[in-house]
Scaffold this active site. Sequence first.
Site, PDB file in Angstrom:
ATOM      1  N   HIS A   1       1.435  -1.266  -0.265  1.00  0.00           N
ATOM      2  CA  HIS A   1       0.216  -0.140   0.274  1.00  0.00           C
ATOM      3  C   HIS A   1       0.733   1.049   0.168  1.00  0.00           C
ATOM      4  O   HIS A   1       1.958   1.214   0.720  1.00  0.00           O
ATOM      5  CB  HIS A   1      -0.755  -0.150   1.114  1.00  0.00           C
ATOM      6  CG  HIS A   1      -1.920  -0.617   0.918  1.00  0.00           C
ATOM      7  ND1 HIS A   1      -3.478  -0.848   1.792  1.00  0.00           N
ATOM      8  CD2 HIS A   1      -2.203  -2.332   0.268  1.00  0.00           C
ATOM      9  CE1 HIS A   1      -4.496  -1.628   1.659  1.00  0.00           C
ATOM     10  NE2 HIS A   1      -3.654  -2.668   0.797  1.00  0.00           N
TER      11      HIS A   1
ATOM     12  N   TYR B   1      -9.205   5.464   7.884  1.00  0.00           N
ATOM     13  CA  TYR B   1      -9.454   5.546   8.988  1.00  0.00           C
ATOM     14  C   TYR B   1     -10.632   7.072   9.683  1.00  0.00           C
ATOM     15  O   TYR B   1     -10.197   8.148   8.746  1.00  0.00           O
ATOM     16  CB  TYR B   1      -8.222   6.296  10.001  1.00  0.00           C
ATOM     17  CG  TYR B   1      -7.467   5.008   9.497  1.00  0.00           C
ATOM     18  CD1 TYR B   1      -6.696   4.910   8.975  1.00  0.00           C
ATOM     19  CD2 TYR B   1      -6.963   4.894  11.099  1.00  0.00           C
ATOM     20  CE1 TYR B   1      -5.528   4.051   8.855  1.00  0.00           C
ATOM     21  CE2 TYR B   1      -6.173   3.342  11.209  1.00  0.00           C
ATOM     22  CZ  TYR B   1      -5.069   3.467   9.850  1.00  0.00           C
ATOM     23  OH  TYR B   1      -4.459   2.217  10.066  1.00  0.00           O
TER      24      TYR B   1
ATOM     25  N   PRO C   1      -5.018   0.071  18.569  1.00  0.00           N
ATOM     26  CA  PRO C   1      -4.259   0.124  17.377  1.00  0.00           C
ATOM     27  C   PRO C   1      -4.264   0.512  16.303  1.00  0.00           C
ATOM     28  O   PRO C   1      -4.171   0.222  15.377  1.00  0.00           O
ATOM     29  CB  PRO C   1      -5.174  -1.712  17.029  1.00  0.00           C
ATOM     30  CG  PRO C   1      -6.107  -1.180  17.903  1.00  0.00           C
ATOM     31  CD  PRO C   1      -5.912  -0.322  19.060  1.00  0.00           C
TER      32      PRO C   1
ATOM     33  N   LYS D   1       0.726  -0.198  15.267  1.00  0.00           N
ATOM     34  CA  LYS D   1       2.236  -0.364  15.585  1.00  0.00           C
ATOM     35  C   LYS D   1       2.701  -1.369  16.403  1.00  0.00           C
ATOM     36  O   LYS D   1       3.596  -1.462  16.298  1.00  0.00           O
ATOM     37  CB  LYS D   1       2.147   0.725  16.599  1.00  0.00           C
ATOM     38  CG  LYS D   1       2.755   2.500  15.256  1.00  0.00           C
ATOM     39  CD  LYS D   1       3.996   2.196  14.766  1.00  0.00           C
ATOM     40  CE  LYS D   1       3.917   3.533  13.354  1.00  0.00           C
ATOM     41  NZ  LYS D   1       3.387   2.220  11.988  1.00  0.00           N
TER      42      LYS D   1
ATOM     43  N   TYR E   1       3.228   6.823  10.461  1.00  0.00           N
ATOM     44  CA  TYR E   1       2.589   5.223   9.387  1.00  0.00           C
ATOM     45  C   TYR E   1       3.550   4.388   8.970  1.00  0.00           C
ATOM     46  O   TYR E   1       3.642   2.386   9.301  1.00  0.00           O
ATOM     47  CB  TYR E   1       1.647   6.119   8.971  1.00  0.00           C
ATOM     48  CG  TYR E   1       0.556   4.410   8.657  1.00  0.00           C
ATOM     49  CD1 TYR E   1       0.058   4.524   9.688  1.00  0.00           C
ATOM     50  CD2 TYR E   1       0.429   3.998   7.528  1.00  0.00           C
ATOM     51  CE1 TYR E   1      -1.287   4.127   9.109  1.00  0.00           C
ATOM     52  CE2 TYR E   1      -0.130   2.718   6.924  1.00  0.00           C
ATOM     53  CZ  TYR E   1      -0.842   2.628   7.991  1.00  0.00           C
ATOM     54  OH  TYR E   1      -2.106   1.991   8.048  1.00  0.00           O
TER      55      TYR E   1
HETATM   56  P1  RFL Z   1       1.077 -11.923  22.016  1.00  0.00           P
HETATM   57  O1  RFL Z   1       0.546 -11.997  20.029  1.00  0.00           O
HETATM   58  O2  RFL Z   1      -0.316 -11.831  22.964  1.00  0.00           O
HETATM   59  O3  RFL Z   1       1.509 -13.462  21.773  1.00  0.00           O
HETATM   60  C1  RFL Z   1       2.324 -13.331  23.249  1.00  0.00           C
HETATM   61  C2  RFL Z   1       2.049 -15.078  23.438  1.00  0.00           C
HETATM   62  O4  RFL Z   1       3.013 -15.729  24.745  1.00  0.00           O
HETATM   63  C3  RFL Z   1       1.355 -16.653  24.803  1.00  0.00           C
HETATM   64  N1  RFL Z   1       1.249 -16.952  26.539  1.00  0.00           N
HETATM   65  C4  RFL Z   1       2.053 -17.880  27.323  1.00  0.00           C
HETATM   66  N2  RFL Z   1       2.824 -18.589  26.675  1.00  0.00           N
HETATM   67  C5  RFL Z   1       3.206 -19.000  28.333  1.00  0.00           C
HETATM   68  N3  RFL Z   1       3.331 -19.514  29.446  1.00  0.00           N
HETATM   69  C6  RFL Z   1       2.018 -18.317  29.760  1.00  0.00           C
HETATM   70  N4  RFL Z   1       2.133 -17.552  31.134  1.00  0.00           N
HETATM   71  C7  RFL Z   1       2.078 -17.257  28.752  1.00  0.00           C
HETATM   72  N5  RFL Z   1       1.042 -16.320  28.596  1.00  0.00           N
HETATM   73  C8  RFL Z   1       1.072 -16.259  27.802  1.00  0.00           C
HETATM   74  C9  RFL Z   1       0.378 -16.409  24.492  1.00  0.00           C
HETATM   75  O5  RFL Z   1      -1.152 -17.981  24.088  1.00  0.00           O
HETATM   76  C10 RFL Z   1       0.947 -15.578  22.963  1.00  0.00           C
HETATM   77  O6  RFL Z   1       0.449 -17.188  21.760  1.00  0.00           O
HETATM   78  O7  RFL Z   1       2.186 -11.426  22.172  1.00  0.00           O
HETATM   79  P2  RFL Z   1       2.988  -9.997  20.745  1.00  0.00           P
HETATM   80  O8  RFL Z   1       4.101 -12.299  19.814  1.00  0.00           O
HETATM   81  O9  RFL Z   1       4.182  -9.424  21.590  1.00  0.00           O
HETATM   82  O10 RFL Z   1       2.701  -9.948  19.373  1.00  0.00           O
HETATM   83  C11 RFL Z   1       2.660  -9.022  19.727  1.00  0.00           C
HETATM   84  C12 RFL Z   1       0.832  -8.433  18.462  1.00  0.00           C
HETATM   85  O11 RFL Z   1      -0.071  -9.948  18.944  1.00  0.00           O
HETATM   86  C13 RFL Z   1      -0.311  -7.143  18.969  1.00  0.00           C
HETATM   87  O12 RFL Z   1       1.383  -6.723  19.054  1.00  0.00           O
HETATM   88  C14 RFL Z   1      -0.739  -6.985  17.670  1.00  0.00           C
HETATM   89  O13 RFL Z   1      -1.795  -7.859  17.526  1.00  0.00           O
HETATM   90  C15 RFL Z   1      -1.200  -5.294  17.846  1.00  0.00           C
HETATM   91  N6  RFL Z   1      -2.459  -5.090  16.893  1.00  0.00           N
HETATM   92  C16 RFL Z   1      -1.996  -4.408  15.766  1.00  0.00           C
HETATM   93  N7  RFL Z   1      -0.177  -4.781  15.282  1.00  0.00           N
HETATM   94  C17 RFL Z   1       0.413  -4.276  14.267  1.00  0.00           C
HETATM   95  O14 RFL Z   1       1.645  -3.757  14.178  1.00  0.00           O
HETATM   96  N8  RFL Z   1      -0.839  -3.713  13.700  1.00  0.00           N
HETATM   97  C18 RFL Z   1      -2.652  -3.552  13.511  1.00  0.00           C
HETATM   98  O15 RFL Z   1      -2.744  -3.526  11.582  1.00  0.00           O
HETATM   99  C19 RFL Z   1      -2.371  -4.088  14.311  1.00  0.00           C
HETATM  100  N9  RFL Z   1      -3.781  -4.197  14.511  1.00  0.00           N
HETATM  101  C20 RFL Z   1      -3.712  -5.676  16.682  1.00  0.00           C
HETATM  102  C21 RFL Z   1      -5.146  -4.685  15.627  1.00  0.00           C
HETATM  103  C22 RFL Z   1      -3.920  -5.957  18.391  1.00  0.00           C
HETATM  104  C23 RFL Z   1      -5.525  -6.511  17.938  1.00  0.00           C
HETATM  105  N10 RFL Z   1      -6.361  -7.185  19.265  1.00  0.00           N
HETATM  106  C24 RFL Z   1      -7.427  -7.707  19.079  1.00  0.00           C
HETATM  107  C25 RFL Z   1      -5.385  -6.585  20.395  1.00  0.00           C
HETATM  108  C26 RFL Z   1      -5.340  -4.881  16.294  1.00  0.00           C
HETATM  109  C27 RFL Z   1      -6.146  -5.391  17.053  1.00  0.00           C
HETATM  110  C28 RFL Z   1      -7.233  -5.842  17.020  1.00  0.00           C
HETATM  111  C1  PHB Z   2      -6.103  -4.890  10.790  1.00  0.00           C
HETATM  112  O1  PHB Z   2      -5.956  -4.832   9.283  1.00  0.00           O
HETATM  113  O2  PHB Z   2      -6.493  -5.299  11.473  1.00  0.00           O
HETATM  114  C2  PHB Z   2      -5.638  -3.409  11.496  1.00  0.00           C
HETATM  115  C3  PHB Z   2      -5.526  -2.555   9.927  1.00  0.00           C
HETATM  116  C4  PHB Z   2      -4.618  -0.956  10.568  1.00  0.00           C
HETATM  117  C5  PHB Z   2      -4.754  -0.713  12.604  1.00  0.00           C
HETATM  118  C6  PHB Z   2      -5.434  -1.517  12.915  1.00  0.00           C
HETATM  119  C7  PHB Z   2      -5.881  -2.946  12.271  1.00  0.00           C
HETATM  120  O3  PHB Z   2      -4.703   0.228  12.156  1.00  0.00           O
END
Ligand code: RFL
Ligand code: PHB
Length: 390
Positions: A72, A201, A293, A297, A385
């Site tokens: 993108h 957005y 989110p 980031k 971004y």
């Molecule tokens: P995770 O993905 O939470 O993984 C941690 C893992 O540790 C396990 N765990 C354990 N294992 C052993 N013993 C324990 N006691 C444990 N406790 C937990 C868990 O089961 C899990 O598998 O952390 P990690 O690896 O640091 O990754 C971080 C990302 O997942 C997170 O920052 C992103 O998903 C945030 N996020 C977004 N980030 C972006 O860069 N771009 C995006 O577009 C974006 N969109 C989002 C998002 C997060 C969202 N939610 C639901 C919070 C959109 C959403 C809706």
């Molecule tokens: C997503 O596609 O889940 C998404 C994209 C951009 C954002 C957050 C989430 O800023």
Amino acid sequence: MRHQVVIIGAGPSGLLLGALLHQAGIDTLILERQSRDYVLARIRAGVLEEGTVGLLRRAGCAARLEREGLVHEGFALNFAGQHLRIDIKALTGGRTVTVYGQTEVTRDLMEHRAASGAPTVYEARDVALHDFDGPNPRVTWTQDGQSREAGCDIIAGCDGYHGVSRASVPAGAIETFERVYPFGWLGVLADVPPCSHELIYAGHERGFALCSMRSNTRSRYYVQCRSDDDVKRWSDDMFWDELRRRLDPAAAAQVVTGPSIEKSIAPLRSFVAEPLRFGRLFLAGDAAHIVPPTGAKGLNLAAGDVHYLSEALIAFYEDRSEGALDTYSARALDRIWKAERFSWSLTTLLHRFDTSPPFERRMQDAEFALLRSSETARRALAEGYVGLPY
Ligand code: RFL
Ligand code: PHB
């Protein structure tokens, strides 16, 4: 059982760290509380910075991403019925972002690890960290009802916000900073073509909305909702109606509706723990920090931590000096705080805060007007971004 590095958590942080260390000849064990299928069922991030793509490439895990990811060059802001495109490529001297789901990143990293033969224990229960204030830490867990133990040089806490690693640090040794926002995001995944080829957005009187995608046939949409809202209260029809109300009419007319294949509510929070090192325990990713989110980031910041941590650990094993380990926390935190600022500021610009006095609303209007009129303001947004270089 002994390994050089025990990694807690098989999310993107733990798996990417495992891949980079394996490539450098460092032996790792990953302990994950959930099953492989449970980890893969979580629908989360969708937008990858160039730095994250580069790291995945270095780890040898970018072949499918390079084939299937959507590059993108811009995104759009909708505000009070007005549409503004942010041309990120032109404003940042040629940089872009890639739309490729976190689920797919995780799947690619899992398959790569399985093929490498490096060990991962799924469904590891009761993980506990011991003796990380000295040179011989230990990790214990329960597996198939049996108690297990592994000694190591280093523990990497990559276990997310609710993990055991940060919780194992004595309260006096850690400082935390937090803002909980008074709303959440209701997200829907559906097999319908996206309403726009770029992300939108939208800041609206009724609240924020985001149009995103996973592919040309799968869309991901979000609307701001109450933080105590119940996902069961939202039928698909209610969701689609609310989404369309918050978009400008041209975008709303392009929304193709269909049955949701996932629907969930995520709370919004900013959080940072300092420092990121406690003796031989290192925190990375969501275990150390959370961003709302809005700026996409979270996953990218986790990849940044893993970049610095893998460099520090590789240098540690090359010359057996603690010097490299000492630099990790400060290097990572410098980048983390800048991403926290970016995500907080975009969240504040685009969401409806019910408690805000009219002054704050006018500040949102003024900031959007500035983005319309000033290329400098648009460039600052675009640079945030696409992400900071490592
Ligand atoms: P995770 O993905 O939470 O993984 C941690 C893992 O540790 C396990 N765990 C354990 N294992 C052993 N013993 C324990 N006691 C444990 N406790 C937990 C868990 O089961 C899990 O598998 O952390 P990690 O690896 O640091 O990754 C971080 C990302 O997942 C997170 O920052 C992103 O998903 C945030 N996020 C977004 N980030 C972006 O860069 N771009 C995006 O577009 C974006 N969109 C989002 C998002 C997060 C969202 N939610 C639901 C919070 C959109 C959403 C809706
Ligand atoms: C997503 O596609 O889940 C998404 C994209 C951009 C954002 C957050 C989430 O800023």
